[in-house]
Design an enzyme around this catalytic site. Structure first.
Site, PDB file in Angstrom:
ATOM      1  N   SER A   1      -9.901  -0.594   6.825  1.00 42.44           N
ATOM      2  CA  SER A   1      -9.377  -0.360   5.300  1.00 42.44           C
ATOM      3  C   SER A   1      -8.697  -1.683   4.765  1.00 42.44           C
ATOM      4  CB  SER A   1      -8.371   0.856   5.439  1.00 42.44           C
ATOM      5  OG  SER A   1      -9.106   2.296   5.218  1.00 42.44           O
TER       6      SER A   1
ATOM      7  N   SER B   1      -9.946   2.139   2.744  1.00 45.45           N
ATOM      8  CA  SER B   1      -9.044   2.964   1.747  1.00 45.45           C
ATOM      9  C   SER B   1      -8.003   1.911   0.763  1.00 45.45           C
ATOM     10  CB  SER B   1      -8.215   3.802   2.697  1.00 45.45           C
ATOM     11  OG  SER B   1      -7.169   3.145   3.523  1.00 45.45           O
TER      12      SER B   1
ATOM     13  N   LYS C   1       0.807  -1.331   0.013  1.00 49.05           N
ATOM     14  CA  LYS C   1      -0.008   0.207  -0.132  1.00 49.05           C
ATOM     15  C   LYS C   1       0.884   1.302   0.090  1.00 49.05           C
ATOM     16  CE  LYS C   1      -4.048   1.829   2.679  1.00 49.05           C
ATOM     17  NZ  LYS C   1      -4.860   1.733   3.658  1.00 49.05           N
TER      18      LYS C   1
HETATM   19  N1  GLN Z   1     -13.397   3.989   6.039  1.00 49.46           N
HETATM   20  C1  GLN Z   1     -12.514   4.467   7.153  1.00 49.46           C
HETATM   21  C2  GLN Z   1     -12.297   5.869   7.029  1.00 49.46           C
HETATM   22  O1  GLN Z   1     -12.493   6.603   6.206  1.00 49.46           O
HETATM   23  C3  GLN Z   1     -11.180   3.617   6.834  1.00 49.46           C
HETATM   24  C4  GLN Z   1     -10.292   4.145   7.271  1.00 49.46           C
HETATM   25  C5  GLN Z   1      -8.905   3.179   7.211  1.00 49.46           C
HETATM   26  O2  GLN Z   1      -8.937   2.185   8.033  1.00 49.46           O
HETATM   27  N2  GLN Z   1      -7.893   3.776   7.017  1.00 49.46           N
HETATM   28  O3  GLN Z   1     -11.871   6.375   8.128  1.00 49.46           O
END
Ligand code: GLN
Length: 500
Positions: free
Chosen positions: A179, A155, A80
């Site tokens: 995420s 994400s 990532k």
């Molecule tokens: N959907 C979550 C957010 O927008 C996920 C964030 C994450 O795990 N990086 O905060």
């Protein structure tokens, strides 16, 4: 598509160990797949064929020389793009870091290199990992390989789609509120969020430091276990890193047995608010587990009702502070406005141009929540809710060895559907956020097709440091599924159009 890349990571590693394929061949096969499909899927922000092939050739040479190598040596992987790499840009999906090549490797990246795993490239994400769809990436969204008109989750939609489209056998993700697990849910893949502190955050571009955790993404449970074993371990560079080892996840993933295991169904994360198909698959899996000897109990977690509200105060508060360093002074974008370029005006112009809408929204939310006069009412209350959620988990784990819920409420949505409605986007996180608030581990396992023939998933949670239980129950359910379906979850995925 070559059969080679359809194999699981552990199968590919076995071919490497037995000399049936070289790392250069295996790495090239994945790069060829990327050349064929990533124009459509857009999993990658950066592909590094030269570096990957050089690392592969090095492993092939060392294997030929009879060197003792790590069991995953030669197996390529995608990372990532919020983990620092010295040989590739690291943008975290933001324009503010466009073209930035960090001066150091993240500990996780260093561990992959030490294990001899060639890094294929850096995967797409919502800007600074804020989002559930990759639509907030400054470089355009990734697509869901099951249906290119739908989101691959976020994400880490680059990491889920790269694995689901067979461009990599394994990928690294990060999970602050889901995420890793939500993208796994919508793409029919496996993803795990380890116990907070099990994997080093050194070199992870921080979103919310008290919630962030790095973890594995793969097409089956054993493969994630093998990858967690590579990346976990104490790191003196991360002050929140656990001192002790949590044992071998791969060993746990080989124990295909749930007899006597108490599995707690979280009352608040079942039924209402969850799509009919997602719930139906969930209930079928509970039955399978019960037939295999598990004891299914119900647990009550009343404070979960406030989890999203608490998370969307704590996360923006921490993020607004973490993102203060992107000020144009030391690295990244610098925009000089017209007129007198005072430092304040340069910073403001840079942040205005460099950050996207979701990042700005959260900086504003977080700054507000932390401002004097409001701190106790917002941030303080959210921290209290966090404690109540931890207590709910403690009470639940007195009754159950692991907890279970659907990973998310509904299957992958179409692009644009939730873009203008932040709250609808945030509600995707309902089932994943509690684990981050409590620091406990969770695994998302594919759970059959639900609405519109799209994948659904099931999530298991365990007490802190008990990650091994997740791999055991996850691998057992996966085996029960394969016995029923007669194939792997990923084999239900329609072939991508251009590769048909
Ligand atoms: N959907 C979550 C957010 O927008 C996920 C964030 C994450 O795990 N990086 O905060």
């Amino acid at each position: 598509m070559s059969d080679l890349i359809r194999k699981s990571a552990s199968e590919q590693a076995e071919l490497l160990r037995t000399g049936q394929v070289s790392s250069v061949e295996l790495t090239q096969a994945h790069l060829d797949r990327t050349a064929a499909v990533d124009g459509d899927v857009h999993s990658y922000l950066h592909v590094g064929p030269e570096a990957a092939l050089a690392a592969a050739a090095d492993i092939d040479r060392r294997r030929a020389a009879g060197e003792q190598l790590h069991q995953l040596a030669g197996l390529p992987i995608a990372v990532k793009d919020n983990l620092t790499t010295t040989d590739a840009p690291t943008t975290s999906g933001s324009k503010i870091l466009e073209g930035w090549v960090p001066p150091y490797d993240a500990t996780v990246v260093a561990k992959l290199r030490a294990a001899g795993m060639p890094i294929l490239g850096k995967t797409n994400l919502d800007e600074f990992a804020m989002g559930s769809s990759t639509e907030f990436s400054a470089y355009g969204p990734s697509k869901n390989p099951w249906d290119l008109g739908r989101i691959p989750g976020g994400s880490g939609g680059g990491s889920s789609s790269v694995v689901a489209s067979f461009q990599a056998p394994l990928a690294i993700g990060s999970d602050t509120g889901g995420s890793i697990r939500y993208p796994a849910f919508v793409t029919g893949t496996v993803g795990a969020k380890p116990t907070y502190g099990a994997v080093s955050r050194y070199g992870l571009i921080a979103l919310a430091s008290s919630l962030d955790q790095v973890g594995p993404v793969s097409r089956n449970v054993l493969d994630s276990a093998l990858l967690q074993d590579v990346i976990a371990g104490h790191d003196p560079h991360d002050s929140t890193s656990l001192p002790e080892s949590l044992g071998s996840m791969a060993e746990a993933a080989k124990k295909l047995d749930v007899k006597g295991m108490r599995i707690g169904v979280i009352k608040q994360l079942n039924g209402e608010g969850f799509a009919a198909g997602v719930s139906a698959r969930f209930n079928e899996s509970l039955q399978l587990l019960q037939q295999a000897g598990a004891e299914i109990v119900e647990v009550d977690c009343p404070s979960f009702e406030y989890a999203i509200a608490a998370y969307y105060l704590i996360l923006p508060a921490e993020a607004s502070s973490n993102l203060a360093k992107f000020d144009s002074v030391r690295f990244g974008l610098r925009v000089t406005p017209e007129g007198t370029p005072t430092i304040e005006r340069v910073m403001a112009a840079t942040r205005e141009a460099g950050f996207g809408p979701e990042v700005k929204r959260r900086i504003i939310l977080g700054t507000y929540a932390l401002s004097s006069g409001y701190y106790d009412a917002y941030y303080g209350s959210a921290q209290k809710v966090r404690t109540l959620i931890q207590r709910d988990f403690d009470a639940a784990f007195a009754k159950a060895d692991v907890l279970v819920s659907p990973t998310a409420p509904s299957v992958a949505f179409k692009f644009g559907e939730k873009l203008d409605d932040p709250l609808a986007m945030y509600l995707n996180d309902i089932a994943t956020i509690p684990a981050n608030l409590a620091g406990i581990p969770g695994i998302a396992v594919p759970n059959g097709l639900a609405e519109e023939n799209m994948p659904s998933g099931i999530q298991f949670l365990a007490p802190a440091r008990e990650d091994a239980r997740l791999y055991q129950v996850g691998a057992t359910l996966e085996k029960l599924h394969e016995d029923v379906w007669g194939k792997r979850m990923i084999d239900f995925a329609p072939e991508l159009q251009e590769a048909r």
